[in-house]
Motif scaffolding. Structure first.
Motif, short mmCIF file in Angstrom:
data_model
loop_
_atom_site.label_atom_id
_atom_site.label_comp_id
_atom_site.label_asym_id
_atom_site.label_seq_id
_atom_site.Cartn_x
_atom_site.Cartn_y
_atom_site.Cartn_z
N ASN A 1 -1.90 79.87 -84.62
CA ASN A 1 -2.92 80.44 -83.75
C ASN A 1 -3.72 79.39 -83.00
O ASN A 1 -4.36 79.68 -82.00
CB ASN A 1 -3.87 81.32 -84.56
N CYS B 1 8.22 91.78 -77.81
CA CYS B 1 6.76 91.83 -77.63
C CYS B 1 6.34 93.04 -76.81
O CYS B 1 5.17 93.42 -76.83
CB CYS B 1 6.22 90.52 -77.04
N TRP C 1 -3.32 92.05 -82.08
CA TRP C 1 -2.39 91.23 -82.88
C TRP C 1 -2.96 89.84 -83.09
O TRP C 1 -2.49 88.87 -82.52
CB TRP C 1 -1.02 91.16 -82.17
N LEU D 1 1.60 85.36 -77.96
CA LEU D 1 1.53 86.30 -76.85
C LEU D 1 1.04 85.66 -75.56
O LEU D 1 1.20 86.23 -74.49
CB LEU D 1 0.63 87.48 -77.22
N LEU D 2 0.48 84.46 -75.65
CA LEU D 2 0.09 83.73 -74.45
C LEU D 2 1.14 82.72 -74.03
O LEU D 2 1.57 82.69 -72.89
CB LEU D 2 -1.25 83.01 -74.69
N ARG E 1 -3.43 91.47 -76.81
CA ARG E 1 -3.62 90.36 -77.75
C ARG E 1 -4.64 90.69 -78.83
O ARG E 1 -4.51 90.27 -79.98
CB ARG E 1 -4.03 89.09 -77.01
N GLU E 2 -5.66 91.47 -78.48
CA GLU E 2 -6.69 91.76 -79.47
C GLU E 2 -6.15 92.62 -80.62
O GLU E 2 -6.75 92.66 -81.71
CB GLU E 2 -7.88 92.46 -78.81
N ARG F 1 -1.73 85.78 -81.41
CA ARG F 1 -2.46 85.53 -80.17
C ARG F 1 -1.86 84.38 -79.37
O ARG F 1 -1.70 84.48 -78.15
CB ARG F 1 -3.93 85.26 -80.47
#
Length: 502
Positions: A475, A446, A430, A437-438, A427-428, A434
């Motif tokens: 985000n 992905c 992109w 991705l969660l 995640r860091e 963020r």
């Protein structure tokens, strides 16, 4: 010298592992006992559990591999569309010429440093073997007193042999089970002319619709957040969060007139179907306790009620069947005792050069985790990543043996294989993705963001797929997402403090 690999099965698992083996310079030969590729998706009687008119219960985005999106706008494609997709995938990677159709593998055994594959009286030797025959070909039919006396005109069959609703028009049908196939078939029968449909079940599960509030349910249920939470949160909290998603999407079964499930979602279980609970609510499907006995056409249930039926369909699951493995392999894997003792469903330290594809049971679609498992196998054998140590593998096998067969969830399987293959998205790396991705869908794109075979267009594609059914690429977390993620961060901090002794 290029290593040759026998891949047994030309369904989704066999095709995707062959594609990734080719990328690492291996030469796969694909053995397929049927006349065409596709596995279950061929819809061939006796070789497939896909019935006429069946559509996927997993969304288009999650029913694809990372190199080839599914054509069209249908959210839940037909079985025929998935078969067409697999043919296009095979053409894209020139796999067709590698498939030996009509070849049934009779035996696989170790022969020195190589593997002997027997078929039709011949024996061939390979450096490596991948078993990709599928785990949904041997239906489990529970023992029911008198079942062998059933005299209904439509007979008693498993869901694997369900021919479609037309064979049951005007008939009284009992559907046994509460998993996906049972509820899909019950709803199918009720909508297409069966005179009377009864579902008999041991326990009432929660039922999640395929689509809720304009979003496919597999986008909500099978997230990376869910996999991360599973690692650190108490089981009761994971249970609560998942139940919250399910009940908010569909309510609870008793609201539709079905029995009330256990308060715990894990105790009750959850299954997926769009039309079953509405059919119960309108009376076109009746729910009964588990059947206790059969006498001719009469079936007696746990509540003492007796009713006559013309047909019975058992949607009661499958047993893992790998009859071509020799006795030594079966004993090593603990197969005859009902186990499958492996390191993450894939390798065994005493069976170097042998790997398995798709042999685990889960909720959710298989395409995404299958590709990740295929990449793990190919990267390990190709030397792209280090193989697990002998000690690590033996610990994993011992844990698997202790745990026994257990159903998992698609996101847990996907993240397990992604980590093993070194392709879990970070995640860091992109910041604009963020939240996606969660809490976004575990789309195959992905897993092309980071690690081996990352693609330059993966971020743009994943952003489109995450936003396809809502603005998940924003985000800012929602209040609920923030609460959920805070609980994970707190659990991680607490674990770190305990480990460091602070």
């Amino acid at each position: 010298m290029t290593a040759n690999v026998a891949v047994i099965g030309a369904g989704p698992a066999g095709l995707v592992v062959s594609r990734w083996l080719l990328s690492q310079g291996f030469e796969p030969s694909i053995f397929e006992q049927g006349p065409t590729l596709g596995g279950q998706w061929t819809a061939q009687p006796g070789r497939s559990g896909v019935w006429p008119g069946m559509h996927t219960n997993t969304s288009r985005i999650l029913t694809a591999f990372s190199d080839l999106p599914i054509d069209g706008d249908l959210v839940f494609p037909s079985g025929a569309a998935i078969l067409d997709y697999l043919h296009r995938y095979a053409r894209l990677f020139a796999l067709d010429s590698r498939i030996r159709f009509g070849v049934r593998v009779d035996a696989v055994a170790r022969d020195g440093y190589r593997w002997a594959v027997s078929h039709g009286g011949e024996v061939e030797h390979f450096e490596k073997v991948v078993v990709a025959t599928g785990r949904f070909h041997s239906p489990f039919i529970p023992t029911v007193p008198g079942l062998d006396t059933f005299a209904g005109s439509a007979g008693a069959i498993s869901s694997y042999h369900y021919p479609g609703p037309s064979a049951y028009r005007g008939k009284r049908v009992l559907v046994a089970g509460c998993a996906v196939s049972a509820l899909e078939i019950a709803a199918d029968l009720a909508a297409h002319g069966a005179q009377h449909v009864v579902v008999t079940q041991r326990r009432q599960r929660y039922v999640l619709p395929k689509f809720a509030a304009g979003v496919p349910s597999d986008h909500r249920m099978f997230t990376r957040y869910g996999a991360l939470a599973d690692e650190v949160l108490p089981v009761a909290e994971i249970d609560r969060q998942l139940k919250e998603i399910v009940v908010e999407s569909a309510g609870s079964p008793e609201q539709y007139g079905a029995p009330r499930p256990a308060d715990s979602l894990f105790a009750a279980g959850v299954t997926l179907n769009q039309n079953y609970l509405p059919a119960v609510a309108e009376g076109s499907v009746t729910v009964r306790p588990w059947l206790q006995s059969v006498d001719g056409t009469a079936v007696t249930f746990g509540d003492g009620h007796t009713e006559a039926f013309d047909g019975i369909v058992f949607g009661t699951g499958f047993t893992l069947s790998l009859p071509f493995l020799d006795d030594h392999l079966r004993a090593t894997l603990n197969l005859d005792a009902g186990g499958f003792d492996t390191d993450r469903h894939t390798f065994h330290p005493d069976l170097s050069g042998l790997a398995f594809m798709g042999m685990w049971d889960q909720s959710g679609g298989y395409f995404v985790p299958l590709e990740l498992q295929a990449r793990w196998i190919a990267y390990t054998w190709g030397g792209v990543i280090a193989a697990p140590s002998d000690a690590e593998q033996r610990a994993a096998v011992a844990a698997c043996h202790e745990r026994g067969p257990r159903k998992t969830r698609m996101n847990l399987a996907a993240i397990t294989f992604a980590r093993a293959a070194g392709v879990e998205p970070q995640r860091e790396n992109w910041p604009d993705l963020r939240r996606a991705l969660l809490f976004g869908p575990l789309a195959p794109s992905c897993f092309r963001l980071d690690g081996p075979d990352a693609l330059p267009n993966a971020a743009a594609r994943f952003a489109r797929e995450a936003a396809a059914f809502g603005a998940i690429t924003d985000n800012d977390l929602t209040d609920r997402e923030r609460s959920y993620w805070s609980s994970v961060e707190q659990a991680r901090a607490s674990h770190h403090s305990a480990v460091s002794g602070k």
